[in-house]
Design an enzyme around this catalytic site. Sequence first.
Site, PDB file in Angstrom:
ATOM      1  N   HIS A 128       0.468   4.939  -1.177  1.00  0.00           N
ATOM      2  CA  HIS A 128       0.071   3.701  -1.892  1.00  0.00           C
ATOM      3  C   HIS A 128       0.647   2.479  -1.156  1.00  0.00           C
ATOM      4  O   HIS A 128       1.514   1.775  -1.664  1.00  0.00           O
ATOM      5  CB  HIS A 128       0.603   3.777  -3.327  1.00  0.00           C
ATOM      6  CG  HIS A 128      -0.046   2.859  -4.303  1.00  0.00           C
ATOM      7  ND1 HIS A 128      -0.434   1.582  -3.995  1.00  0.00           N
ATOM      8  CD2 HIS A 128      -0.376   3.052  -5.596  1.00  0.00           C
ATOM      9  CE1 HIS A 128      -0.964   1.021  -5.057  1.00  0.00           C
ATOM     10  NE2 HIS A 128      -0.948   1.897  -6.050  1.00  0.00           N
TER      11      HIS A 128
ATOM     12  N   GLU B 205      -4.819   2.326   1.116  1.00  0.00           N
ATOM     13  CA  GLU B 205      -4.069   3.554   0.847  1.00  0.00           C
ATOM     14  C   GLU B 205      -4.812   4.792   1.332  1.00  0.00           C
ATOM     15  O   GLU B 205      -5.784   5.214   0.705  1.00  0.00           O
ATOM     16  CB  GLU B 205      -3.832   3.681  -0.663  1.00  0.00           C
ATOM     17  CG  GLU B 205      -3.368   2.395  -1.326  1.00  0.00           C
ATOM     18  CD  GLU B 205      -3.449   2.447  -2.846  1.00  0.00           C
ATOM     19  OE1 GLU B 205      -3.305   3.566  -3.401  1.00  0.00           O
ATOM     20  OE2 GLU B 205      -3.659   1.405  -3.477  1.00  0.00           O
TER      21      GLU B 205
END
Length: 331
Positions: A185, A289
């Site tokens: 992330h 991500e």
Amino acid sequence: MAAGAPPSSPSPPPPASQQQQQPPFYELVKGSSGLEKVQLRGARGCFAEIYLYGGQVTSWKNDHGEELLFISSKAIFKPPKAIRGGIPICFPQFGAHGNLEQHGFARNRLWTIDDNPPPLPVNPAIKAFVDLILKPSEEDLKIWPHSFEFRLRVALGPTGDLSLTSRIRNTNTDGRSFSYTFAYHTYFSVSDISEVRVEGLETMDYLDNLKGKERFTEQGDAIVFESEIDKVYLAAPSKIAIIDHEKKRTFVVTKEGLPDAVVWNPWDKKAKAMQDFGDGEYKHMLCVEPAAIEKSITLKPGEEWKGRLALSAVPSSYCSGQLDPLKVLQG
């Protein structure tokens, strides 16, 4: 030697342990709220910082000391809250499903330094790295009843590139397979979101999380940002470029073993609703991500999966033509 002086005997070789010793390229220190963190120091002053809490990279600096990752000024460094920014690891799920917490539990568990990791092919020029490991606790097994070993190597390359290599092994002894979804992330620090474009995802299909995960095809020649975005690009290419016009910098995101890519920015309303995020900070961050979301990964007992993220930051000015983004993506 003076005349008549007895010949000196050769010095004995140092013990084998000393012969193999190298100067430490990482240091374990105390960070915010007393949490331990590893500091990596690479060539030419490049730097990275990894908290054992979450196995999370929270800083990546280039040879000019510039911070390349975004951490919110309101980030909470206190369990069980995940740290807002850097590179949280989403495992064993991305998103919120079932009885597992949002984005899984790996990002708010305490990892340990892995002193004896299995061999991992590595560039001999890479000396600044650390190996971490996460195994499930008894509490984890109650909410996700699968035994695993999650090994993570964080490394700084000789030119300051940052890489994260994850290896997840099914260690169940009852013959059961397990499935999971995954994402790095990654929060990038940008000058102003309105000055940023993402190249490499044009013509890709994506699921729009703001429209009930409906499937669309990207139409623009690049992704630009004028409002909230939360999209999962499917079968994304192995390289994605994030071009920051104002900073004259391009991030090159290279991924292996991770077919998808999430692009996320909360914009103003969501930013104000988040306790650990400054109201205007959405302007200075962008998440791109590498992930495995649409199709979960399944491991049989004894099987291992590997997923790798490599990040580099290169000086560029797309506007003045100094950088052809297609060359970055294809190089």
